[in-house]
Design an enzyme around this catalytic site. Structure first.
Site, PDB file in Angstrom:
ATOM      1  N   GLY A  35       0.795  -1.350  -0.097  1.00  0.00           N
ATOM      2  CA  GLY A  35       0.149  -0.084   0.169  1.00  0.00           C
ATOM      3  C   GLY A  35       0.623   1.413  -0.089  1.00  0.00           C
ATOM      4  O   GLY A  35       0.280   2.375  -0.150  1.00  0.00           O
ATOM      5  N   LYS A 188     -30.011  26.172   9.495  1.00  0.00           N
ATOM      6  CA  LYS A 188     -29.240  24.803   9.808  1.00  0.00           C
ATOM      7  C   LYS A 188     -28.554  24.877  10.998  1.00  0.00           C
ATOM      8  O   LYS A 188     -28.065  25.699  11.399  1.00  0.00           O
ATOM      9  CB  LYS A 188     -28.323  24.430   8.658  1.00  0.00           C
ATOM     10  N   ASP A 214     -23.956  25.136  -2.197  1.00  0.00           N
ATOM     11  CA  ASP A 214     -23.030  25.126  -1.165  1.00  0.00           C
ATOM     12  C   ASP A 214     -21.802  24.697  -1.592  1.00  0.00           C
ATOM     13  O   ASP A 214     -21.274  24.421  -2.413  1.00  0.00           O
ATOM     14  CB  ASP A 214     -23.538  23.646  -0.074  1.00  0.00           C
ATOM     15  N   GLY A 220     -24.428  14.512   2.146  1.00  0.00           N
ATOM     16  CA  GLY A 220     -25.566  14.856   1.354  1.00  0.00           C
ATOM     17  C   GLY A 220     -26.644  15.159   2.243  1.00  0.00           C
ATOM     18  O   GLY A 220     -27.771  15.710   1.741  1.00  0.00           O
TER      19      GLY A 220
END
Ligand code: R5P
Length: 286
Positions: A35, A188, A214, A220
């Protein structure tokens, strides 16, 4: 001068190279079986100015960007200007609870240590265009909202731009000016990293073509709540636009709920119908 890219912004860097007529530098980027990244600069950069474009979208791309920057320096690049269209960790820009890491600062300092300048787009902790020095790191913040606004301009008959929270309002207002329509915002409150609450508010959206803008769509949740609320308030159509399409939970949830979902290529997605290549090419040419 040469333009290089990491694996997260290969398409964007190609477009920038074409628009700025600056040659694309070659690299070998691959991973070892464990990796780890293998990175090699193939083009000669000794005494050259280098531009590196790579969005830092996760931990891996942060390491990849740092390795590329250091390899460019080790190969003799004279100056390295870094463009990070999307910079991860930008939302952890405050210590909200005692003991938390100030991740935005750490990431910015790391990138700053390996480059001569950093330019990003709509960094979450900055809400205006220009030069800044957050935590002592020199940074230029570009604004891609006008590009989103141009995408939507003239497409719908009765547009209104809505920001899903007060923080995005000034971007929405500027975008609305470009589109030539009204704008407003929703109220919000974030309950957790995956849940938001929105207060019902009287909005002038009945029969309108609503464009919700936004900076970031991540889970989402914000956009879905906003779209539901605005549909309930009588919106005729609902289009969503964001600069950074993180889409950490995919985009399927928007199917049947919204009419169009658009993001820029700050993160390369199927929905990237707005390119920031001109913005970056213009900045390089300056
Ligand atoms: C927050 O203030 C940002 O501007 C975005 O509204 C937020 O990051 C979106 O996150 P999500 O898609 O997870 O609701």
């Amino acid at each position: 001068m040469l333009v290089f890219s990491g694996s997260k912004s290969a398409g964007l860097a190609k477009r920038v190279s074409e628009e700025s007529r600056i040659k694309l530098g070659e690299t070998e980027l691959r991973k070892f079986t464990d990796g780890e990244f293998y990175i090699r600069i193939l083009s000669g950069v000794k005494n050259e100015n280098a531009v590196l474009i790579n969005s830092v979208v996760d931990n891996e791309s942060l390491v990849e960007t740092l390795l590329l920057l250091d390899a460019l320096r080790d190969n003799g690049a004279k100056r390295i200007d870094l463009f990070v269209p999307y910079m991860a960790y930008c939302r952890q820009d405050k210590v909200f609870k005692d003991g938390e890491a100030l991740s935005a600062k750490t990431v910015l300092k790391l990138l700053g240590n390996f480059s001569d300048s950093i330019t990003t787009l709509n960094a979450h902790f900055l809400d205006t265009y220009g030069r800044f020095e957050p935590w002592g790191v020199k940074l230029k913040n570009l604004d891609a909202f006008p590009l989103l606004a141009k995408h939507f301009a003239g497409r719908v008959r009765s547009p209104v731009v809505i920001a899903p929270d007060k923080g995005a309002m000034h971007y929405a207002r500027n975008a609305a000016e470009i589109i030539g329509c009204e704008s407003d915002y929703l109220e919000k409150t974030r309950v957790s990293d995956t849940d938001v609450r929105m207060k019902t508010k009287k909005l002038p959206v009945k029969g309108k073509d609503v464009i919700i803008l936004d900076d970031i769509i991540s889970t989402g949740g914000t956009m879905l709540k906003a779209a539901g609320m605005l549909r309930g308030a009588g919106a005729k159509t609902i289009d969503l636009g964001c600069v950074h399409g993180v889409f950490s939970k995919g985009t399927e949830m928007f199917g049947g709920v919204v009419d169009e979902l658009v993001c820029t290529d700050s993160i390369e997605r199927t929905e990237s119908r707005v390119s920031v290549s001109g913005l970056i090419a213009g900045e390089i040419q300056k």
